[in-house]
Enzyme design. Structure first.
Site, PDB file in Angstrom:
ATOM      1  N   ASP A 129       0.831  -1.262  -0.133  1.00  6.53           N
ATOM      2  CA  ASP A 129       0.053  -0.115   0.044  1.00  6.53           C
ATOM      3  C   ASP A 129       0.870   1.338   0.010  1.00  6.53           C
ATOM      4  OD1 ASP A 129       0.801  -0.846   2.668  1.00  6.53           O
ATOM      5  OD2 ASP A 129      -0.626   0.887   3.697  1.00  6.53           O
ATOM      6  N   GLU A 196       0.284  -1.210   5.515  1.00  4.39           N
ATOM      7  CA  GLU A 196       1.363  -0.803   6.513  1.00  4.39           C
ATOM      8  C   GLU A 196       1.166   0.636   6.849  1.00  4.39           C
ATOM      9  OE1 GLU A 196       5.317   0.895   7.657  1.00  4.39           O
ATOM     10  OE2 GLU A 196       4.144   1.522   6.062  1.00  4.39           O
TER      11      GLU A 196
HETATM   12 ZN   LIG Z   1       6.644   2.278   3.916  1.00  9.39          ZN
END
Ligand SMILES: [Zn+2]
Length: 498
Positions: A129, A196
Site C-alpha cells: 500500500d 502498513e
Molecule cells: Zn513504508
C-alpha cells in the site's frame, strides 16, 4: 610575588597542554574502521534498469492507497486484486516455485522452501500500500503521481520510495536467482503487507501465522533505511542499517476549572493552565543519551569521515556533550534521533467563543526512544503537569496503538555483516552505520518471533529526495533499480547458502 604568579601561569599552561593532548589523542583514536569485516558476496545475475522500470511503472499505476484502518473497505479491494494479478503475470518462475498464501485477505505470504528444513528461514518484507497524494498538490509534481513515468533518469510516483520498489526488486532478485538455477538451503519467506501505512494489521496477522507454525526467522529484512548521500554529519554517503525503531504513544492532558462567562474570566482558566503545561512540556524534553546503540555505534562508525572539530566533539563527550546535544536539538530529524520526541497535536476547549471551558484537553504524541519506555514517558508527563492546578495526564488508548521501542538488533552477527557488505558493494565502499528508524514499519511485529530484525534497502538516496516519501515528487533514480535487485539477490544467496 612575581615567582608565584609565574608558577601559576606555568601550571595553567601545562594543564591546558595535557587537556589538548587528551582531546587530540581521543579524537584520533575515535571511531571504528568497519571495512575490515567484509563478507565475500556470492556472484549474482546481471540486472537491467529499464526492464525493471517497466514493471515498476505498472506497479505504481495500480492505486493501492490506504487512508484509514480497515482499508481496503469492502468493494474497494479492486487495486489489491489487480496488483496480485500483475505480480503473478510478471514473475511466473517465482509463482511456479513458491507456495502463496493470502493473510488477512490481501497480505501476501510466499514461501520458497530451502533444501535443509532444519535451518531457520529468512523473512524478506515490503508493503503493497501507499499513502494518498494530498488533494490539490498533484500539479506540483514533475510527473503525475500515479503515472510511474520514467523521466530525467528517475521513475516518478507514489510508492517509488515507500515501498513498491523494494517489493518489485525483491521479486526481480528471486525470479532471476530461480532462472539462474539457485536452490536455497535455507527457506526464504516473503511477506508483503497490504496496510502498513494505516495499521499494519496484515503484517501482524502474517507474523501470527508464522508464529503458529513455530517459525523463528534467522533474519528479518524490511524497509526503513538505505544508503544516504550525503549523510548530514559527514557530507558523504553512509550506508544506514536500521537496527531498532521507535515506539509510539499518545497522552491526553486534561485541564479542569470552573468555567463561566468570558466577560469575567479568572486569571488561570482551564485553557491557560493547559497552555502553561504544554509550554512546560516543550521546555522539559525527555533526556538525550549518546552512550548507547544505535546512536553511539552510528557516531563511531561515521567518525573517520567527519570534519576534525566535529569528530573531536563526539570523541570527547565528557567535555562537549552539552554542545553536541544542543546542535542535534536544532533540527527535528536529528533531535528525534537522540531522544523521545514530544509533539502536542490536538487541542480542544470550549464550544463557543464567549464561554470558558470547564474542561480543556490536549493530545500529545510521543515517539519512544529505545532508552525510554511508555511508562517512563507517562511518569515524566505527570510530573511536569503536576506543577499546575487542575491538570491530569492519562494514556490515550482511543488513538489506537501504544508501543514500546523495538529491541536493538545485534551488529556482530553474520546477518548484519552480510547487509553491511552489500551496502558497501552498492555504494562504492561508503562506511556503514547502524541507525534508529524514526517511524514505524511492519517489521515491528516480527520482533516477537525474531532477534535479528534489520531495516535496510540497498539503494542510494539523495537526502533531498527523501522528502518525496509521503510528499511531493516521490521518485527513485533509475540506477537504483538494478542496484537494489542485485543487493537483494546477494542477500538472499549469501543468507540462504548456509
Ligand atoms: Zn513504508
Amino acid at each position: 610575588m612575581v615567582k608565584k604568579s609565574l608558577l601559576a601561569v606555568m601550571i595553567l599552561i601545562g594543564a591546558l597542554g595535557v587537556l589538548i593532548a587528551v582531546l587530540i589523542v581521543r579524537t584520533l583514536s575515535f571511531g571504528a574502521a568497519s571495512s575490515n569485516s567484509d563478507v565475500t558476496l556470492p556472484p549474482v545475475p546481471a540486472f537491467d534498469d529499464m526492464t525493471i522500470a517497466s514493471r515498476l511503472t505498472e506497479a505504481i499505476q495500480i492505486r493501492t492507497i490506504t487512508v484509514t484502518a480497515g482499508d481496503p473497505r469492502p468493494g474497494q479491494e479492486g487495486p489489491w486484486l489487480e496488483f496480485h494479478d500483475f505480480l503473478e503475470r510478471s514473475y511466473p518462475e517465482f509463482h511456479a516455485r513458491v507456495s502463496k498464501e493470502l493473510v488477512a485477505d490481501y497480505t501476501l505470504l510466499y514461501t520458497w522452501p530451502g533444501s535443509d528444513p532444519e535451518l531457520a528461514p529468512i523473512l524478506l518484507m515490503a508493503h503493497q500500500d501507499v499513502v494518498p497524494v494530498n488533494i490539490g498538490t498533484e500539479g506540483d509534481w514533475d510527473a503525475h503521481p500515479f503515472s510511474g513515468e520514467v523521466k530525467d533518469g528517475y521513475v516518478y510516483g507514489r510508492g517509488t520510495l515507500d515501498d513498491k520498489t523494494s517489493l518489485i526488486t525483491l521479486l526481480e532478485a528471486a525470479e532471476a536467482l530461480m532462472k539462474d538455477g539457485f536452490t536455497p538451503k535455507r527457506t526464504l519467506i516473503f511477506m508483503f503487507g497490504h496496510d502498513e501505512e494505516v495499521s499494519g494489521s496484515g503484517a501482524q496477522a502474517g507474523v501470527a501465522r508464522l508464529k503458529s507454525r513455530g517459525i523463528s526467522p534467522d533474519m528479518v529484512l524490511d524497509e526503513g533505511f538505505m544508503i544516504v548521500d550525503p549523510f548530514p554529519l559527514t557530507g558523504k554517503p553512509v550506508g544506514m542499517i536500521g537496527i531498532a525503531e521507535k515506539g509510539y504513544l499518545t497522552i491526553r492532558i486534561t485541564s479542569e476549572a470552573s468555567g463561566g462567562h468570558s466577560s469575567v474570566p479568572p486569571r488561570n482558566s482551564a485553557n491557560v493552565q493547559l497552555a502553561k503545561a504544554l509550554v512546560a512540556l516543550d521546555e522539559t524534553q525527555m533526556p538525550a543519551d549518546f552512550s548507547k546503540p544505535p546512536l553511539s555505534d552510528m557516531i563511531a562508525a561515521t567518525a573517520s569521515d567527519m570534519p576534525f572539530m566535529q569528530r573531536m566533539a563526539f570523541a570527547n563527550l565528557w567535555l562537549f556533550e552539552g554542545m553536541v546535544e544542543s546542535e542535534f536539538a536544532k533540527s527535528g530529524e536529528s533531535n528525534a534521533m537522540i531522544r523521545t520526541t514530544t509533539a502536542p497535536t490536538m487541542l480542544a476547549g470550549s464550544i463557543k467563543e464567549n464561554v470558558l471551558p470547564q474542561k480543556a484537553t490536549a493530545l500529545v504524541n510521543f515517539r519512544v526512544h529505545p532508552n525510554d519506555t511508555v511508562d517512563k514517558v507517562l511518569r515524566h508527563v505527570r510530573k511536569v503537569v503536576s506543577e499546575f492546578d487542575g491538570l491530569s495526564a492519562d494514556l490515550y488508548e482511543a488513538g489506537g496503538i501504544s508501543s514500546e521501542a523495538s529491541p536493538v538488533s545485534a551488529t556482530d552477527n553474520r546477518a548484519y555483516k552480510i547487509l553491511a557488505s552489500v551496502s558497501r558493494d552498492a555504494s562504492g565502499g561508503a562506511p556503514v552505520a547502524p541507525a534508529l528508524v524514526l517511524g514505524a514499519t511492519d517489521s515491528r511485529w516480527t520482533t516477537e518471533i525474531a532477534d535479528n530484525v534489520y531495516r535496510f534497502a540497498p539503494s542510494v538516496i539523495d537526502i533531498a529526495d527523501l522528502s518525496g516519501a509521503h510528499g511531493t515528487n516521490e521518485r527513485i533514480r533509475l540506477d537504483n533499480l538494478s542496484r537494489m535487485a542485485r543487493g537483494y539477490a546477494q542477500i538472499m544467496k549469501a543468507m540462504a547458502s548456509e
